[in-house]
Design an enzyme around this catalytic site. Structure first.
Site, PDB file in Angstrom:
ATOM      1  N   HIS A 126       0.816  -1.221   0.000  1.00 50.39           N
ATOM      2  CA  HIS A 126       0.000   0.000   0.000  1.00 50.39           C
ATOM      3  C   HIS A 126       0.849   1.271   0.000  1.00 50.39           C
ATOM      4  O   HIS A 126       0.673   2.166  -0.826  1.00 50.39           O
ATOM      5  CB  HIS A 126      -0.873   0.057   1.262  1.00 50.39           C
ATOM      6  CG  HIS A 126      -1.697  -1.159   1.497  1.00 50.39           C
ATOM      7  ND1 HIS A 126      -2.882  -1.378   0.853  1.00 50.39           N
ATOM      8  CD2 HIS A 126      -1.516  -2.219   2.329  1.00 50.39           C
ATOM      9  CE1 HIS A 126      -3.398  -2.509   1.266  1.00 50.39           C
ATOM     10  NE2 HIS A 126      -2.592  -3.049   2.161  1.00 50.39           N
TER      11      HIS A 126
HETATM   12  C1  BDR Z   1      -2.091   0.478   5.914  1.00 50.07           C
HETATM   13  O1  BDR Z   1      -2.153  -0.049   7.243  1.00 50.07           O
HETATM   14  C2  BDR Z   1      -0.897  -0.584   7.595  1.00 50.07           C
HETATM   15  O2  BDR Z   1      -1.054  -1.897   8.080  1.00 50.07           O
HETATM   16  C3  BDR Z   1      -0.034  -0.573   6.364  1.00 50.07           C
HETATM   17  O3  BDR Z   1       1.307  -0.309   6.708  1.00 50.07           O
HETATM   18  C4  BDR Z   1      -0.626   0.536   5.532  1.00 50.07           C
HETATM   19  O4  BDR Z   1      -0.097   1.795   5.892  1.00 50.07           O
HETATM   20  C5  BDR Z   1      -2.948  -0.357   5.002  1.00 50.07           C
HETATM   21  O5  BDR Z   1      -4.265  -0.377   5.453  1.00 50.07           O
END
Ligand code: BDR
Ligand code: CA
Length: 311
Positions: free
Chosen positions: A238
Protein backbone atom coordinates in the site's frame (compact mmCIF):
# COMPACT_ATOMS: atom_id res chain seq x y z
CA UNK A 1 15.08 17.14 -5.80
CA UNK A 2 11.80 17.39 -3.94
CA UNK A 3 11.87 17.62 -0.11
CA UNK A 4 9.68 14.98 1.54
CA UNK A 5 8.95 14.25 5.17
CA UNK A 6 7.51 10.79 5.79
CA UNK A 7 5.31 9.94 8.76
CA UNK A 8 5.40 6.17 9.16
CA UNK A 9 4.68 3.09 11.30
CA UNK A 10 6.97 0.42 9.79
CA UNK A 11 5.43 -2.04 8.90
CA UNK A 12 6.44 -4.24 5.95
CA UNK A 13 4.90 -2.08 3.24
CA UNK A 14 6.24 1.03 5.00
CA UNK A 15 9.75 -0.47 4.81
CA UNK A 16 9.49 -0.96 1.04
CA UNK A 17 8.07 2.56 0.66
CA UNK A 18 10.87 4.09 2.75
CA UNK A 19 13.57 2.36 0.71
CA UNK A 20 11.93 3.50 -2.53
CA UNK A 21 11.93 7.09 -1.28
CA UNK A 22 15.45 7.01 0.16
CA UNK A 23 16.94 5.56 -3.01
CA UNK A 24 15.29 7.82 -5.57
CA UNK A 25 17.31 10.78 -6.77
CA UNK A 26 14.24 12.96 -7.36
CA UNK A 27 13.27 12.88 -3.67
CA UNK A 28 15.14 14.32 -0.73
CA UNK A 29 13.90 12.62 2.43
CA UNK A 30 14.35 15.37 5.03
CA UNK A 31 13.25 13.20 7.92
CA UNK A 32 11.11 10.39 9.23
CA UNK A 33 8.50 10.85 11.91
CA UNK A 34 7.15 7.77 13.62
CA UNK A 35 3.76 6.90 14.98
CA UNK A 36 1.96 4.00 16.66
CA UNK A 37 0.15 1.78 14.19
CA UNK A 38 1.39 -1.57 13.00
CA UNK A 39 3.14 -1.84 16.39
CA UNK A 40 3.67 0.42 19.43
CA UNK A 41 5.69 3.55 18.63
CA UNK A 42 8.80 2.21 20.40
CA UNK A 43 8.84 -0.64 17.88
CA UNK A 44 7.95 1.42 14.80
CA UNK A 45 10.70 3.90 15.75
CA UNK A 46 13.21 1.10 16.15
CA UNK A 47 12.15 -0.30 12.78
CA UNK A 48 12.44 3.08 11.02
CA UNK A 49 15.96 3.51 12.43
CA UNK A 50 16.98 -0.03 11.49
CA UNK A 51 15.82 0.60 7.90
CA UNK A 52 17.92 3.79 7.69
CA UNK A 53 20.94 1.89 8.98
CA UNK A 54 20.41 -0.95 6.53
CA UNK A 55 20.94 1.47 3.62
CA UNK A 56 23.51 3.72 5.33
CA UNK A 57 21.18 6.67 5.58
CA UNK A 58 21.80 7.54 9.21
CA UNK A 59 21.95 11.18 8.07
CA UNK A 60 18.13 11.22 7.93
CA UNK A 61 16.79 12.47 11.27
CA UNK A 62 14.08 10.52 13.08
CA UNK A 63 11.51 12.08 15.41
CA UNK A 64 9.36 9.84 17.55
CA UNK A 65 5.67 10.69 17.70
CA UNK A 66 2.40 9.71 19.28
CA UNK A 67 2.29 6.50 21.28
CA UNK A 68 -1.50 6.29 21.12
CA UNK A 69 -4.48 7.60 19.16
CA UNK A 70 -6.15 10.86 20.23
CA UNK A 71 -9.17 9.28 21.90
CA UNK A 72 -9.59 5.58 21.20
CA UNK A 73 -7.42 2.80 22.59
CA UNK A 74 -4.20 1.67 20.91
CA UNK A 75 -4.61 -1.29 18.55
CA UNK A 76 -1.65 -2.75 16.67
CA UNK A 77 -1.27 -5.22 13.78
CA UNK A 78 1.63 -7.52 14.54
CA UNK A 79 -0.63 -10.31 13.31
CA UNK A 80 -0.14 -8.89 9.80
CA UNK A 81 3.38 -7.43 9.91
CA UNK A 82 5.14 -9.80 12.29
CA UNK A 83 6.39 -9.50 15.87
CA UNK A 84 7.71 -6.01 16.64
CA UNK A 85 5.77 -4.78 13.57
CA UNK A 86 8.34 -5.80 10.98
CA UNK A 87 9.41 -9.15 9.58
CA UNK A 88 12.85 -9.47 8.05
CA UNK A 89 15.16 -9.53 11.09
CA UNK A 90 17.01 -6.24 10.77
CA UNK A 91 19.82 -5.77 13.29
CA UNK A 92 19.19 -3.35 16.16
CA UNK A 93 20.04 0.23 15.20
CA UNK A 94 23.04 2.02 16.69
CA UNK A 95 23.29 5.47 18.28
CA UNK A 96 23.55 7.44 15.01
CA UNK A 97 19.79 7.34 14.42
CA UNK A 98 18.75 7.99 18.01
CA UNK A 99 15.69 10.29 17.95
CA UNK A 100 16.12 13.49 19.90
CA UNK A 101 13.56 15.08 22.22
CA UNK A 102 11.58 16.80 19.50
CA UNK A 103 8.13 15.25 19.10
CA UNK A 104 7.12 14.20 15.59
CA UNK A 105 4.26 16.73 15.53
CA UNK A 106 6.68 19.55 16.28
CA UNK A 107 9.11 18.24 13.67
CA UNK A 108 6.33 18.29 11.07
CA UNK A 109 5.54 21.94 11.86
CA UNK A 110 9.23 22.93 11.91
CA UNK A 111 9.96 21.27 8.59
CA UNK A 112 6.86 22.73 6.95
CA UNK A 113 7.92 26.22 8.05
CA UNK A 114 11.54 25.67 7.07
CA UNK A 115 10.68 24.62 3.51
CA UNK A 116 8.28 27.48 3.03
CA UNK A 117 5.64 25.89 0.82
CA UNK A 118 7.91 23.33 -0.88
CA UNK A 119 7.58 20.33 1.44
CA UNK A 120 5.58 17.24 0.60
CA UNK A 121 4.33 15.48 3.72
CA UNK A 122 3.62 11.81 3.05
CA UNK A 123 1.76 9.86 5.71
CA UNK A 124 1.72 6.07 5.64
CA UNK A 125 0.46 5.38 9.15
CA UNK A 126 -2.32 6.60 11.47
CA UNK A 127 -2.77 10.38 11.37
CA UNK A 128 -2.23 11.21 15.04
CA UNK A 129 1.00 13.19 14.52
CA UNK A 130 -0.45 15.22 11.67
CA UNK A 131 -3.62 16.03 13.63
CA UNK A 132 -1.43 17.21 16.53
CA UNK A 133 0.75 19.23 14.15
CA UNK A 134 -2.38 20.87 12.74
CA UNK A 135 -3.56 21.71 16.25
CA UNK A 136 -0.18 23.39 16.90
CA UNK A 137 -0.09 25.17 13.54
CA UNK A 138 -3.51 25.68 11.93
CA UNK A 139 -1.81 27.08 8.81
CA UNK A 140 -0.10 23.71 8.21
CA UNK A 141 -1.97 22.96 4.94
CA UNK A 142 -0.86 26.28 3.44
CA UNK A 143 2.73 25.73 4.58
CA UNK A 144 2.91 22.43 2.66
CA UNK A 145 3.25 21.87 -1.05
CA UNK A 146 1.28 18.65 -0.69
CA UNK A 147 -0.13 16.34 1.95
CA UNK A 148 -0.47 12.84 0.56
CA UNK A 149 -2.11 10.25 2.79
CA UNK A 150 -2.31 6.47 2.52
CA UNK A 151 -5.57 5.73 4.25
CA UNK A 152 -9.27 5.16 3.96
CA UNK A 153 -11.23 2.96 1.64
CA UNK A 154 -13.00 5.44 -0.57
CA UNK A 155 -15.18 3.41 -2.90
CA UNK A 156 -14.65 -0.07 -1.52
CA UNK A 157 -14.53 -2.16 1.60
CA UNK A 158 -12.03 -1.87 4.41
CA UNK A 159 -9.38 -4.20 5.78
CA UNK A 160 -10.13 -3.83 9.48
CA UNK A 161 -13.90 -3.50 9.42
CA UNK A 162 -16.20 -3.75 6.41
CA UNK A 163 -16.06 0.06 6.13
CA UNK A 164 -12.67 1.07 7.45
CA UNK A 165 -9.02 0.84 6.42
CA UNK A 166 -6.35 0.35 9.14
CA UNK A 167 -4.72 3.81 9.23
CA UNK A 168 -8.07 5.60 9.51
CA UNK A 169 -9.53 2.99 11.84
CA UNK A 170 -6.54 3.23 14.23
CA UNK A 171 -7.11 6.91 14.95
CA UNK A 172 -10.44 7.95 13.47
CA UNK A 173 -10.50 11.34 15.21
CA UNK A 174 -7.12 12.29 13.83
CA UNK A 175 -8.16 11.11 10.36
CA UNK A 176 -11.35 13.17 10.62
CA UNK A 177 -9.45 16.33 11.48
CA UNK A 178 -6.87 15.88 8.74
CA UNK A 179 -9.43 15.03 6.06
CA UNK A 180 -11.68 17.89 7.04
CA UNK A 181 -9.12 20.64 7.43
CA UNK A 182 -5.83 19.75 5.73
CA UNK A 183 -6.73 19.40 2.01
CA UNK A 184 -5.16 15.95 1.61
CA UNK A 185 -4.70 13.76 -1.41
CA UNK A 186 -6.07 10.43 -0.23
CA UNK A 187 -4.62 7.21 -1.55
CA UNK A 188 -7.11 4.67 -0.30
CA UNK A 189 -7.27 0.94 -0.06
CA UNK A 190 -9.31 0.55 -3.22
CA UNK A 191 -6.27 1.63 -5.28
CA UNK A 192 -3.48 0.38 -2.98
CA UNK A 193 -4.93 -3.13 -2.67
CA UNK A 194 -3.74 -3.80 -6.22
CA UNK A 195 -0.31 -2.21 -5.74
CA UNK A 196 1.67 -5.42 -5.52
CA UNK A 197 5.06 -6.49 -6.82
CA UNK A 198 4.52 -9.65 -8.91
CA UNK A 199 5.80 -12.98 -7.50
CA UNK A 200 8.26 -13.43 -10.39
CA UNK A 201 10.01 -10.17 -9.36
CA UNK A 202 10.09 -11.24 -5.72
CA UNK A 203 11.26 -14.84 -6.19
CA UNK A 204 14.98 -15.21 -5.70
CA UNK A 205 15.35 -12.00 -3.67
CA UNK A 206 15.75 -14.14 -0.56
CA UNK A 207 19.09 -15.30 -1.96
CA UNK A 208 20.33 -11.73 -2.49
CA UNK A 209 22.14 -11.19 0.83
CA UNK A 210 20.67 -10.06 4.15
CA UNK A 211 18.84 -7.03 2.71
CA UNK A 212 17.44 -9.20 -0.09
CA UNK A 213 16.07 -11.59 2.52
CA UNK A 214 14.43 -8.72 4.41
CA UNK A 215 12.96 -7.34 1.17
CA UNK A 216 11.60 -10.78 0.37
CA UNK A 217 9.87 -10.91 3.76
CA UNK A 218 8.43 -7.41 3.33
CA UNK A 219 7.12 -8.07 -0.17
CA UNK A 220 5.46 -11.35 0.85
CA UNK A 221 3.98 -10.36 4.21
CA UNK A 222 0.43 -11.51 3.40
CA UNK A 223 -0.38 -15.06 4.46
CA UNK A 224 -2.26 -17.41 2.12
CA UNK A 225 -5.59 -16.59 3.80
CA UNK A 226 -5.21 -12.89 3.24
CA UNK A 227 -4.18 -13.35 -0.39
CA UNK A 228 -7.22 -15.49 -0.98
CA UNK A 229 -9.55 -13.09 0.81
CA UNK A 230 -8.45 -10.19 -1.40
CA UNK A 231 -8.17 -12.30 -4.55
CA UNK A 232 -4.57 -11.22 -5.24
CA UNK A 233 -1.42 -13.22 -5.91
CA UNK A 234 1.09 -11.15 -3.95
CA UNK A 235 0.91 -8.79 -0.97
CA UNK A 236 -0.41 -5.25 -1.37
CA UNK A 237 2.46 -2.80 -0.81
CA UNK A 238 0.00 0.00 0.00
CA UNK A 239 2.42 2.61 1.28
CA UNK A 240 4.78 2.45 -1.68
CA UNK A 241 2.05 3.72 -4.02
CA UNK A 242 2.26 7.07 -2.23
CA UNK A 243 6.00 7.22 -2.89
CA UNK A 244 5.52 6.18 -6.52
CA UNK A 245 3.15 9.12 -6.97
CA UNK A 246 5.67 11.51 -5.39
CA UNK A 247 8.32 10.28 -7.82
CA UNK A 248 6.02 10.42 -10.85
CA UNK A 249 2.82 12.39 -10.46
CA UNK A 250 1.28 10.53 -13.39
CA UNK A 251 0.92 7.34 -11.34
CA UNK A 252 -2.41 8.29 -9.76
CA UNK A 253 -5.56 9.67 -11.23
CA UNK A 254 -7.32 11.76 -8.61
CA UNK A 255 -10.59 13.63 -8.31
CA UNK A 256 -11.75 16.32 -5.86
CA UNK A 257 -14.70 15.60 -3.58
CA UNK A 258 -16.33 16.76 -0.40
CA UNK A 259 -15.39 14.10 2.16
CA UNK A 260 -15.49 13.24 5.84
CA UNK A 261 -14.33 10.50 8.16
CA UNK A 262 -16.78 8.86 10.55
CA UNK A 263 -15.06 8.97 13.93
CA UNK A 264 -17.64 7.66 16.35
CA UNK A 265 -20.05 4.78 16.28
CA UNK A 266 -19.14 1.12 16.12
CA UNK A 267 -19.81 0.19 12.56
CA UNK A 268 -18.67 3.30 10.77
CA UNK A 269 -15.58 4.09 12.88
CA UNK A 270 -12.79 5.25 10.57
CA UNK A 271 -14.87 5.05 7.39
CA UNK A 272 -13.92 7.56 4.71
CA UNK A 273 -17.17 9.00 3.42
CA UNK A 274 -16.84 10.47 -0.06
CA UNK A 275 -19.77 12.55 -1.29
CA UNK A 276 -19.68 11.30 -4.86
CA UNK A 277 -23.08 12.67 -5.80
CA UNK A 278 -22.67 16.05 -4.12
CA UNK A 279 -25.71 15.43 -1.92
CA UNK A 280 -24.27 17.31 1.06
CA UNK A 281 -23.72 20.49 -0.93
CA UNK A 282 -20.40 20.80 0.94
CA UNK A 283 -17.30 22.19 -0.77
CA UNK A 284 -14.60 19.83 -2.05
CA UNK A 285 -11.96 19.48 0.64
CA UNK A 286 -9.44 17.14 -0.88
CA UNK A 287 -8.58 14.76 -3.66
CA UNK A 288 -9.07 11.02 -3.78
CA UNK A 289 -7.15 8.57 -5.95
CA UNK A 290 -9.59 6.80 -8.22
CA UNK A 291 -7.19 4.83 -10.43
CA UNK A 292 -3.48 4.01 -10.63
CA UNK A 293 -1.04 3.16 -13.40
CA UNK A 294 0.08 -0.15 -11.91
CA UNK A 295 2.48 -0.90 -14.71
CA UNK A 296 4.39 2.30 -13.96
CA UNK A 297 4.21 1.47 -10.26
CA UNK A 298 5.79 -1.93 -10.86
CA UNK A 299 8.50 -0.36 -13.03
CA UNK A 300 9.36 2.11 -10.27
CA UNK A 301 9.37 -0.65 -7.66
CA UNK A 302 11.60 -2.91 -9.76
CA UNK A 303 14.08 -0.08 -10.32
CA UNK A 304 14.01 0.68 -6.61
CA UNK A 305 14.69 -2.95 -5.68
CA UNK A 306 17.63 -2.99 -8.04
CA UNK A 307 19.11 0.18 -6.59
CA UNK A 308 18.68 -1.06 -3.04
CA UNK A 309 20.33 -4.39 -3.81
CA UNK A 310 23.22 -2.80 -5.71
CA UNK A 311 24.38 -1.10 -2.55
C1 BDR B 1 -2.09 0.48 5.91
O1 BDR B 1 -2.15 -0.05 7.24
C2 BDR B 1 -0.90 -0.58 7.60
O2 BDR B 1 -1.05 -1.90 8.08
C3 BDR B 1 -0.03 -0.57 6.36
O3 BDR B 1 1.31 -0.31 6.71
C4 BDR B 1 -0.63 0.54 5.53
O4 BDR B 1 -0.10 1.80 5.89
C5 BDR B 1 -2.95 -0.36 5.00
O5 BDR B 1 -4.27 -0.38 5.45
CA1 CA C 1 1.95 1.95 7.19
Amino acid sequence: SRPVLIDTDPGCDDAVALLAALEHASLEVVGLTTVHGNAPVEDTTRNARAILEAVDRTDVPVARGADRPLLVDLETSEYVHGGGGLRGDLPDPGPATEPGDVHAARRIVEQARAHDGDLALATIGPLTNVALAHAMEPALPELLDELIVMGGAAFASGNVTPLAEANFHSDPHAARRVVRDCEPTIVGLDVTARAAVPPERVDGLERDGPLGRSLYEWLTYYDADRLERYGIESAAIHDALVIAELIDDGVLETRSYPMEVAADGDLARGALVVDENGVTGAAENGEVAIEADYERYRELMSASLERVLER
